[in-house]
Design an enzyme around this catalytic site. Structure first.
Site, PDB file in Angstrom:
ATOM      1  N   ASN A 100      47.621  50.876 -48.777  1.00  0.00           N
ATOM      2  CA  ASN A 100      47.552  51.083 -47.335  1.00  0.00           C
ATOM      3  C   ASN A 100      46.198  51.686 -47.017  1.00  0.00           C
ATOM      4  OD1 ASN A 100      50.419  50.507 -46.278  1.00  0.00           O
ATOM      5  ND2 ASN A 100      50.745  51.785 -48.100  1.00  0.00           N
ATOM      6  N   GLU A 101      45.303  50.826 -46.617  1.00  0.00           N
ATOM      7  CA  GLU A 101      43.936  51.254 -46.339  1.00  0.00           C
ATOM      8  C   GLU A 101      43.868  51.878 -44.946  1.00  0.00           C
ATOM      9  OE1 GLU A 101      41.946  51.341 -48.657  1.00  0.00           O
ATOM     10  OE2 GLU A 101      41.995  49.577 -49.945  1.00  0.00           O
ATOM     11  N   PRO A 102      42.746  52.567 -44.620  1.00  0.00           N
ATOM     12  CA  PRO A 102      42.603  53.145 -43.291  1.00  0.00           C
ATOM     13  C   PRO A 102      42.974  52.130 -42.208  1.00  0.00           C
ATOM     14  CG  PRO A 102      40.752  53.770 -44.649  1.00  0.00           C
ATOM     15  CD  PRO A 102      41.582  52.832 -45.467  1.00  0.00           C
TER      16      PRO A 102
END
Ligand code: F6R
Length: 641
Positions: free
Chosen positions: A158-160
Site C-alpha cells: 500500500n503505497e502513499p
C-alpha cells in the site's frame, strides 16, 4: 500508559538494542497464541509479511517447531502481497520466499497457506482479490498480523495514496520501492511494476498488529508513522487508528524519534558528556547562531534551562563544547608525528601507522572516505584496503556483455597475433554464450560471476591508484557467504570469519576503519558488520589489539550527526575532486543504479553533497570554513565485543 518520554508517539513503540531480541519477542507472542489456540482446539489465523524484516521471526518459529514442539497444524496464513507477473517458482516471488523460509520447514498443511496470486489473468484479478478477503473473513479474520515498513511508508504494498478503507487489490509500485528491490532482482529493470496487496483496510481489521523495523534506513519513516497525524500520504501512519497495534524497532531505527533525538523537549535528561554536546550543537542549528554566540536566553527559550542550571552559564558551556568540537577537526587522520596530541583525535605515535580500511563491497571505502585514504597515504602511513565481498551480484549483465564482446573481437580488430594455445577471443566467446544462456532468474554461472568480480576489482584498481594506494595492499577476500548466497539469504560460516581473522593478524593494524553497524542486519553491509564484530571478538585478546583504534565511517547515504563525530577530516577542493574522480571508476554501479527519476542523485552527487554539507555544518557552528569534510566516530574495543 504512555511515559513522559513517549508523549509525542501515537503508536506504542518498543525499542530494542538489537533486532534479534525484538524478533524473538514477536515470534514468542505468535507461538504463545498458536499454543493457546491449539489447546482450545481452535485455529490461528496469521497475516504474514516477506522482505528482510520478518526473517528472524520465521527463523525463531522454525526453531520452536523443531525444538519445542510448536505445531502449525491448526494455523492458517494469509500473506500480505505478491508481485504481479512473477511465476510462483521465480526466486524473488513471495511464494518462494515463504515456502523456503517457513512453510516447508514446519508442519502447516498446504491448503492452509494463502498468498495472492501473481499469475492470474488481468481480467480475473478483481474476483480473486474479493475472494481473498472473503477467505480471511470465513476463517474468522486475522488474529495476528505482522508487518514491515517500506521507505515510502508502505505497509504491504500500500503505497502513499492508499486509503484506510482499501481492500486487497492490484497496485502499481512506487519508484522508490522498485529501486529498493533492484538488488534482489539483480537490476531495477527486472523489478515488477505491479503487485497484489491486502489493503490498509484489510490490515486494520486484524485483531493484533505488530510492525517491525530494523536499521537506520527506516528511522525517518518510522518517526513519521509514529509521530505525525495519520494521513494517506504515509499508509503506515494509518495504523494509529488500530486499537491494538505496536511497533517493535531496533536502536538505529529509533534515532529520529523525538524522545531520542531531542530528549530535553520531552522530559528530564541525564546530562552526560555526549548529551550536553548534542544539546548545544542542536541549539546552535535551531537558532541559527554559531556556538559562541548562544545566550542564556537561547537555552531557556528552547527547553534547555535545566542544562544551564546544571552546567551553565551559557558562556562556560559554549566554550566547553566549542573546544571539544574544534578538537575533532584534524588534517592528520593517522596522527601527526612529533606533535602534541593531547587534543587531537588520533595519537601521534606510532608513526607511520598500519591502517586497515574495511568495506563490505568494492566501492564503499573510497566513496565514503576516499579523501581520508588519500591523506593517510600521502602522510606516509601504510594503508590497506580490504573488500569483504566480491560485489559481483551488483554487476549488470549488460556491462559484462559489453566487456566480453569487446574482448571477443579485439584480436581480430587489432590484428594481434593469435597464440597457439590461448585465444582471448575464444575465451570471451565461450563466456558470452554462457552469459546469454544463463537464466536471469536463477543467477549467473560461476564463470560469469568471476568475470563480474574481475570487473569490480578493475574498478578498485583504478579508483584506489588515483588515491595512491599501493596495489599490493588491496585485499579481495571474496568471502564465501556472498559467493554462495543471494540477497537476504546470506549465511556466514566459520570460513568467512577465519579469512577476516587471518587478515587482522597478518596486518596487525594500528587503525581499523569500518562501517555497517546501523544498517539492516541481513543486508550485505549488515552481514559484513556482524562478521567484523565476531572477528574482533576472536582477536580481542591478541596483544597488538590494545594499540588499535577503531574508527567507523557512516555510509554512502548519511553522515554521522555532529555530536557523534570524533574526527572530522577536512578535504581541500582538489582532494574532493580527486575523490569524485575516483568515484567515476565505479561504472558497474552507475549502470546498476542509474537515476530513475529527477529526485534521485547519482552516487557522486550524493557523496559530494554529503561532504560539503558536513563542512558547512562545521562552518555554521563557528569553526573554520572548509570545502568538504569526511567524518568518523571512534569506538572503544569494549563497545565492539
Ligand atoms: C512484504 C511487504 C513490504 C515489506 C517492506 C519492508 O511482504 O509487504 O511492505 O514489509 O517493503 O521490506 P524489508 O523488510 O525488506 O525492509
Amino acid at each position: 500508559m504512555t511515559t513522559e518520554a513517549e508523549q509525542f508517539e501515537r503508536i506504542i513503540t518498543e525499542v530494542f538494542v538489537d533486532s534479534l531480541i525484538a524478533a524473538t519477542k514477536v515470534a514468542g507472542e505468535i507461538a504463545d497464541l498458536i499454543r493457546a489456540r491449539n489447546k482450545e482446539k481452535k485455529n490461528t489465523v496469521l497475516g504474514l509479511a516477506t522482505g528482510s524484516t520478518p526473517l528472524p521471526v520465521y527463523r525463531e518459529l522454525v526453531r520452536q517447531h523443531r525444538e519445542e514442539n510448536l505445531s502449525f497444524r491448526n494455523v492458517y496464513t494469509f500473506n500480505l502481497d505478491e508481485y504481479y507477473g512473477l511465476d510462483t517458482d521465480h526466486p524473488e516471488s513471495y511464494h518462494q520466499f515463504m515456502w523456503q523460509r517457513l512453510f516447508s520447514q514446519v508442519d502447516i498443511p498446504k491448503g492452509h497457506v494463502h498468498l495472492p496470486s501473481g499469475t492470474i489473468q488481468r481480467s480475473d484479478v478483481f474476483q480473486f482479490c474479493d475472494g481473498y478477503e472473503e477467505k480471511i473473513e470465513s476463517l474468522g479474520g486475522l488474529d495476528y498480523q505482522i508487518l514491515g515498513i517500506g521507505r515510502t511508508g508502505h505497509i504491504g504494498f500500500n503505497e502513499p495514496g492508499s486509503s484506510k478503507d482499501s481492500k486487497t487489490r492490484l497496485v502499481s509500485l512506487d519508484a522508490l520501492t522498485r529501486r529498493d528491490a533492484a538488488r534482489d532482482f539483480l537490476g531495477e529493470v527486472n523489478v515488477p511494476r505491479y503487485a497484489i496487496t491486502m489493503g490498509v483496510g484489510t490490515i486494520l481489521q486484524a485483531r493484533k498488529v505488530v510492525l517491525m523495523a530494523w536499521g537506520q534506513g527506516k528511522a525517518e519513516v518510522v518517526r513519521q508513522a509514529v509521530e505525525e497525524p495519520p494521513s494517506e500520504h504515509l499508509p503506515a501512519g494509518l495504523l494509529q487508528e488500530h486499537p491494538d497495534v505496536r511497533l517493535f524497532i531496533d536502536d538505529p531505527a529509533s534515532d529520529q524519534l523525538t524522545r531520542f533525538k531531542i530528549p530535553w523537549l520531552v522530559g528530564p535528561v541525564d546530562w552526560q558528556h555526549r548529551t550536553i554536546r548534542k544539546a548545544v550543537l542542536w541549539l546552535s542549528g535551531k537558532v541559527n547562531k554559531p556556538i559562541l554566540k548562544l545566550r542564556d536566553s537561547d537555552y531557556n527559550e528552547h527547553g534547555l534551562g535545566e542544562l544551564l542550571t546544571e552546567v551553565g552559564p551559557a558562556y562556560d558551556l559554549n566554550i566547553k563544547v566549542f573546544n571539544q568540537t574544534q578538537h575533532t577537526i584534524s588534517g592528520w587522520p593517522g596522527g601527526k608525528p612529533d606533535a602534541d596530541d593531547t587534543n587531537r583525535p588520533e595519537r601521534a605515535k606510532p608513526f607511520p601507522k598500519r591502517v586497515l580500511v574495511l568495506a563490505s563491497e568494492p566501492d564503499e571505502d573510497i566513496l565514503c572516505m576516499g579523501g581520508t585514504i588519500h591523506r593517510l597515504n600521502n602522510q606516509g602511513n601504510q594503508v590497506h584496503l580490504a573488500y569483504l565481498t566480491s560485489g559481483n551480484l551488483a554487476v549488470p549483465d549488460g556491462m559484462a556483455r559489453q566487456i566480453l564482446s569487446l574482448m571477443s573481437v579485439m584480436e581480430g580488430e587489432l590484428g594481434v597475433k593469435k597464440s597457439e594455445t590461448f585465444s582471448l577471443g575464444q575465451v570471451a566467446e565461450v563466456l558470452l554464450e554462457e552469459l546469454q544462456s544463463s537464466d536471469e532468474d536463477s543467477g549467473d554461472l560461476k564463470s560469469i560471476r568471476q568475470v563480474k568480480s574481475l570487473l569490480r576489482r578493475n574498478e578498485v584498481w583504478n579508483a584506489s591508484a588515483s588515491l595512491k594506494t599501493d596495489r599490493k595492499n588491496l585485499h579481495f577476500l571474496d568471502l564465501p557467504f556472498y559467493e554462495k548466497g543471494r540477497y537476504r539469504a546470506f549465511h556466514p560460516e566459520k570460513e568467512d570469519l577465519g579469512k577476516l581473522v587471518s587478515l587482522f593478524r597478518e596486518i596487525e593494524p594500528h587503525q581499523i576503519y569500518f562501517t555497517g553497524g546501523l544498517v539492516d542486519p541481513v543486508s550485505v553491509s549488515g552481514v559484513s558488520f556482524g562478521l567484523f564484530k565476531q572477528a574482533i571478538q576472536a582477536i580481542s585478546k591478541d596483544k597488538w589489539v590494545k594499540d588499535t583504534h577503531f574508527w567507523s565511517y557512516r555510509g554512502i547515504a548519511q553522515e554521522w550527526p555532529l555530536f557523534e563525530i570524533d574526527m572530522a577530516v577536512p578535504l581541500s577542493p582538489d582532494e574532493l575532486n580527486l575523490k569524485i574522480d575516483a568515484s567515476f571508476q565505479y561504472h558497474s554501479q552507475r549502470q546498476q543504479f542509474p537515476l530513475c527519476d529527477a529526485a534521485y542523485k547519482e552516487i557522486w552527487q550524493q557523496i559530494d553533497e554529503l561532504n560539503r554539507d558536513t563542512a558547512k555544518a562545521y562552518d555554521s557552528l563557528g569553526m573554520a570554513e572548509y570545502e568538504a569534510i569526511e567524518a568518523f566516530k571512534r569506538f572503544k574495543l569494549e563497545k565492539l565485543i
